[in-house]
Design a protein around this motif. Structure first.
Motif, PDB file in Angstrom:
ATOM      1  N   ARG A 265      38.773  29.336  59.518  1.00  0.00           N
ATOM      2  CA  ARG A 265      39.033  29.607  60.939  1.00  0.00           C
ATOM      3  C   ARG A 265      40.524  29.704  61.222  1.00  0.00           C
ATOM      4  NH1 ARG A 265      36.637  25.338  64.624  1.00  0.00           N
ATOM      5  NH2 ARG A 265      37.437  26.777  66.202  1.00  0.00           N
ATOM      6  N   GLN A 266      41.328  28.923  60.497  1.00  0.00           N
ATOM      7  CA  GLN A 266      42.776  29.022  60.672  1.00  0.00           C
ATOM      8  C   GLN A 266      43.268  30.436  60.378  1.00  0.00           C
ATOM      9  OE1 GLN A 266      44.549  26.112  58.128  1.00  0.00           O
ATOM     10  NE2 GLN A 266      43.929  24.356  59.379  1.00  0.00           N
ATOM     11  N   VAL A 267      42.768  31.018  59.310  1.00  0.00           N
ATOM     12  CA  VAL A 267      43.181  32.377  58.944  1.00  0.00           C
ATOM     13  C   VAL A 267      42.758  33.372  60.026  1.00  0.00           C
ATOM     14  CG1 VAL A 267      42.911  34.203  57.233  1.00  0.00           C
ATOM     15  CG2 VAL A 267      43.078  31.827  56.487  1.00  0.00           C
ATOM     16  N   PHE A 273      46.335  35.821  66.519  1.00  0.00           N
ATOM     17  CA  PHE A 273      47.619  35.498  67.141  1.00  0.00           C
ATOM     18  C   PHE A 273      48.697  36.521  66.768  1.00  0.00           C
ATOM     19  CE2 PHE A 273      51.552  32.844  67.262  1.00  0.00           C
ATOM     20  CZ  PHE A 273      51.586  32.673  68.634  1.00  0.00           C
ATOM     21  N   GLN A 274      48.729  36.934  65.502  1.00  0.00           N
ATOM     22  CA  GLN A 274      49.704  37.937  65.078  1.00  0.00           C
ATOM     23  C   GLN A 274      49.489  39.257  65.813  1.00  0.00           C
ATOM     24  OE1 GLN A 274      52.277  37.635  63.164  1.00  0.00           O
ATOM     25  NE2 GLN A 274      51.944  35.588  62.299  1.00  0.00           N
ATOM     26  N   GLU A 421      49.923  32.324  78.080  1.00  0.00           N
ATOM     27  CA  GLU A 421      51.093  32.082  78.924  1.00  0.00           C
ATOM     28  C   GLU A 421      52.289  31.630  78.082  1.00  0.00           C
ATOM     29  OE1 GLU A 421      49.966  29.302  81.868  1.00  0.00           O
ATOM     30  OE2 GLU A 421      48.408  30.574  82.767  1.00  0.00           O
ATOM     31  N   THR A 422      52.029  30.701  77.197  1.00  0.00           N
ATOM     32  CA  THR A 422      53.112  30.227  76.314  1.00  0.00           C
ATOM     33  C   THR A 422      53.625  31.358  75.430  1.00  0.00           C
ATOM     34  OG1 THR A 422      52.011  28.083  76.269  1.00  0.00           O
ATOM     35  CG2 THR A 422      53.724  28.460  74.642  1.00  0.00           C
ATOM     36  N   LEU A 423      52.716  32.195  74.949  1.00  0.00           N
ATOM     37  CA  LEU A 423      53.113  33.316  74.110  1.00  0.00           C
ATOM     38  C   LEU A 423      54.005  34.289  74.873  1.00  0.00           C
ATOM     39  CD1 LEU A 423      52.912  34.971  71.515  1.00  0.00           C
ATOM     40  CD2 LEU A 423      50.773  35.923  72.357  1.00  0.00           C
ATOM     41  N   ARG A 424      53.676  34.566  76.142  1.00  0.00           N
ATOM     42  CA  ARG A 424      54.491  35.498  76.928  1.00  0.00           C
ATOM     43  C   ARG A 424      55.878  34.924  77.180  1.00  0.00           C
ATOM     44  NH1 ARG A 424      52.185  39.901  79.221  1.00  0.00           N
ATOM     45  NH2 ARG A 424      53.858  40.022  80.758  1.00  0.00           N
ATOM     46  N   GLU A 425      55.966  33.616  77.415  1.00  0.00           N
ATOM     47  CA  GLU A 425      57.289  33.006  77.625  1.00  0.00           C
ATOM     48  C   GLU A 425      58.150  33.114  76.370  1.00  0.00           C
ATOM     49  OE1 GLU A 425      56.660  29.047  78.883  1.00  0.00           O
ATOM     50  OE2 GLU A 425      55.706  29.583  80.787  1.00  0.00           O
TER      51      GLU A 425
END
Length: 821
Positions: A265-267, A273-274, A421-425
């Motif tokens: 699941r991590q992969v 995410f990438q 939201e954190t990703l956009r920041e």
């Protein structure tokens, strides 16, 4: 375990981390030498705390799925590992030895010896699987191509007489097998003739038939009973798993499968995410990028105008090295910038004046002290922890956790998806940095045009600082590439063909068995230097070798250690430790032992080319371990006559020169092994190897663990019974190495003996006879190695400190006696 378990583990780890960070300033204060023990105690406490944090962060990073949390955990994990290595360096500096007696600290902190174990991050191997597989496949392919050539070289020419004897023996064996077949058929025919047949059926009475049926049935029942009794007995002695053990094994299997599914699941989450990172970057560049660019331009133009109005000229534009327009975007007006610059200039003038005054005072004081040098007292030695590179990384990670993740609940993302939201920041900051670089280029040109149009002034060139002739720059000269036209793959293949790159055996550090030193503090109080146990050697190899080579970030933060020397009698597992470092980190193994270099790359130019190729391939294909077996030959005082043709010292100068070129981030470790260091030149050997680890004969605790674990491993899970006195074996085997113990166990536990364990359990007397045939490490040999070790730089410091401490203690006792009189 569930996701909530690892979340709670993460939170608890940060609570401990906050407490540890509060204790850090107390260690930074300098301490006089008379308080050496308290200073060592404080560092030991911090060291054990960070080891526990490393263990927790390793488990959390290995099993947590959320990609953004894993990135933060990775930075914290590397930072804590770097701090562990820094504190290890401080312990060596304070204790003046590689063995640290932490039993008193363990008792105070209510910890066990298992908490001293250095945890190796699991991502060392998991994240390098593709690279490791590629290298292993390449190595296996080259070795498979070399096998036919080696077999042809080893092909033995057979004489005519030997060939005739071989053919005759084969023919006689064939005739014997044929005759045996004929005789078997004749016997069967004779047995058939003895029977009496009537109308094609054998004649049986009713009683005979009943006897045959009873015989078959009773035999079946007896075999069932024996099988059941055997199973019960095997379960009792531990040869077969009991129902409880089976249930436990099923639980462990399920836990293992759970861990593997979580890694899968991590992969998946990382790939999602990438992909989201790329899309978010594109959307921010398209939507908010133009507005950012115009806003930056307006701010910079306004700054130009205000500075021109105040100073009468346009300012110099900050260069890229200082941050470019980032300095302009700080919340400061041009007036504040001008005042700060003036204040800095005044401070620099004051500092220069103070320096001149101090120099004059020093000159006057030196003149006064010339006549009083004999009466002057020596300044007291102060202990102080060196500045840390890891603490800023840990503080930054802890602050990010506190501000972003501490008060956030996972109910919003129960499926462990990333937080948009954190990703956009984060991406907004990155896009802003990229746009700033573009704006800086445009505004520099605009500033040049403004100077030409308004002030009629050309661009003022920046004056480069003048270099002082007396000081040398700290930069190292770049090594000349002797193979510019060769690819790394071709050089790798050449080293494999010549036998300089070898396939490492799959051995882990846990396979190096040994127990810790339980009486270390007692020996220290008695002013005796404790000898390291096999547990200490394993821990030092994990700290100096595995942790540094496993991660680029850890290698950069940790104190630089380029080379390690393992000194000890034959059979102590020195080569096994080298192979364990390669296994744990996935490193390539280069063999530069003098015996392996004989006849390869002859001549002075050949030696330079050899060392250059090895270090070039080792740097590119990091991590790498360069092993030098029998390293005393490379540093011989006087080369023996029988080895002069081999010329073992020919790579010494080039090797030392190439090793000095290694810098933080170059994950290349040189590990030397020797059992006769007395033959080497002490100064050159100690200058080349930065850490020297002495491996003495195993003590009683280590021998006990060795016998127990090796018998269990050799017996494939054999459970020891009370009839086997392991304690007696540990006492009898004093002076024997782990290799001797393993040889005696292998000679006793044969396949036939393992089958007899049901009827005849193991006894200690069986091993003693095989052990007696082996030659132990005599005390004279170990004493000579100890004498050599005490002549090393660290050994000399320890001996001098012990001597001074004893003299001070005797002086104190003498004063007390005088007072009593």
């Amino acid at each position: 375990m569930s996701e909530g378990t690892y979340q709670r583990l993460w939170e608890a780890s940060h609570v401990t981390l906050e407490e540890v960070l509060e204790k850090e300033p107390s260690v930074l204060e300098p301490v006089p030498s008379r308080e050496r023990q308290s200073f060592q105690y404080r560092i030991s406490v911090l060291y054990l705390y960070y080891l526990g944090l490393l263990r927790r962060f390793n488990l959390a990073y290995d099993q947590m799925v959320q990609p953004q949390k894993r990135r933060l955990l990775r930075r914290l994990l590397d930072g804590v590992a770097g701090r562990v290595l820094e504190l290890k360096d401080e312990l060596v500096r304070v204790d003046l030895c590689e063995t640290h007696c932490l039993d008193r600290v363990l008792q105070d902190l209510k910890l066990t010896p298992a908490d001293l174990e250095v945890p190796i991050p699991r991502y060392f191997q998991l994240e390098q699987t593709s690279a490791m597989k590629a290298r292993q496949e390449m190595l296996a392919d080259i070795l498979s191509r070399l096998e036919p050539l080696v077999s042809q070289e080893n092909l033995r020419v057979m004489s005519r007489t030997a060939a005739l004897i071989l053919v005759q023996s084969a023919e006689r064996a064939r005739q014997g097998r044929l005759r045996a077949t004929f005789m078997r058929e004749i016997r069967k025919e004779e047995e058939r003739d003895r029977r009496i047949w009537e109308n094609g059926q054998q004649k049986f009475s009713r009683d005979q038939g009943a006897i045959v049926i009873q015989k078959v049935w009773k035999g079946y029942l007896q075999r069932k009973r024996i099988e059941q009794d055997r199973r019960v007995e095997m379960e009792f002695i531990g040869m077969l798993p009991s129902p409880n053990q089976t249930a436990r094994l099923n639980t462990l299997t399920q836990a293992f499968l759970g861990e593997e599914s979580r890694r899968t699941r991590q992969v998946e989450k990382e790939e999602e995410f990438q992909e989201a990172m790329g899309k978010t970057h594109e959307s921010l560049t398209e939507t908010e990028g133009p507005d950012m660019k115009e806003r930056m331009k307006d701010q910079i133009r306004q700054w130009f105008i205000e500075c021109h109005a105040l100073t009468g000229r346009f300012p110099d534009y900050p260069d890229e090295a200082s941050g470019g327009s980032y300095l302009i975007f700080a919340d400061k007006t041009p007036e504040q910038v001008r005042l700060e610059l003036e204040a800095q200039a005044q401070e620099s003038r004051k500092k220069d004046q103070e320096k001149n005054k101090e120099k004059e005072k020093e000159r006057k004081e030196k003149k006064k002290k010339k006549g009083k040098e004999e009466k002057a007292k020596k300044p007291e030695v102060m202990f102080k922890v060196l500045p840390s590179k890891s603490i800023p990384v840990i503080n930054a990670g802890h602050e990010e956790y506190t501000s972003m993740w501490k008060s956030r609940y996972d109910n919003k993302h129960p499926s462990q998806n990333f937080d948009s939201e954190t990703l956009r920041e984060e991406k907004r900051k990155q896009v802003e940095m990229e746009i700033r670089v573009q704006v800086d280029e445009l505004m520099r040109q605009e500033l040049k045009n403004l100077r030409l149009a308004v002030d009629r002034e050309e661009t003022r060139p920046l004056k480069s600082p003048k270099k002082k002739g007396g000081k040398k720059s700290g930069k190292k000269k770049k090594e000349k590439d002797l193979t510019p036209d060769r690819s790394v793959d071709s050089l790798f293949e050449e080293l494999v063909v010549t036998g300089l790159i070898k396939k490492s055996a799959l051995v882990t550090l846990n396979d190096y068995i040994g127990d810790c030193l339980y009486l270390g503090s007692t020996l220290t109080l008695a002013n005796k230097m404790p000898m390291p146990s096999l547990f200490d050697i394993r821990q030092n190899m994990a700290l100096y070798g595995v942790l540094r080579l496993g991660s680029h970030d850890i290698h950069t933060m940790a104190p630089l250690v380029r080379s390690i020397l393992l000194v000890g009698p034959s059979g102590m597992g020195k080569k096994m430790l080298v192979q364990a470092v390669c296994t744990e980190t996935g490193a390539n193994l280069f063999d530069l032992s003098p015996d392996n270099l004989m006849g390869k790359y002859p001549g002075k130019n050949g030696t330079q080319l050899l060392v250059h190729i090895v270090f070039k391939v080792a740097r590119v294909l990091q991590p790498s371990v360069i092993w030098i077996g029998n390293t005393e030959k490379t540093f011989y005082k006087k080369v023996p006559k029988e080895e002069r043709k081999m010329d073992p010292k020919r790579i010494k100068k080039d090797l030392m020169r190439a090793t000095r070129q290694l810098s933080p981030g170059d994950r290349v470790m040189l590990i030397g092994t020797t059992e006769r260091p007395q033959l080497a030149e002490m100064k050159g050997l100690c200058r080349f190897y930065e850490r020297i680890l002495f491996i003495p004969r195993p003590d009683y605790a280590s021998r006990y663990v060795l016998w127990k674990r090796m018998i269990e491993n050799q017996g494939k899970g054999l459970q020891l019974t009370p009839s086997l006195d392991v304690s007696a074996l540990a006492r009898v085997s004093d002076g024997y190495t782990p290799s001797h113990i393993l040889q005696s166990i292998q000679s006793v536990l044969t396949e036939r003996r393992l089958l007899q364990l049901v009827k005849r359990p193991l006894a200690a007397s069986e091993f003693v006879g095989h052990l007696a045939r082996l030659d132990p490490v005599y005390r004279e040999e170990e004493e000579s190695l100890k004498e050599w070790f005490f002549k090393t730089p660290l050994g000399k410091k320890n001996m001098k400190f012990t001597k001074d401490h004893l003299e001070a203690e005797e002086a104190r006792l003498a004063k007390e006696k005088k007072k009593k009189k």
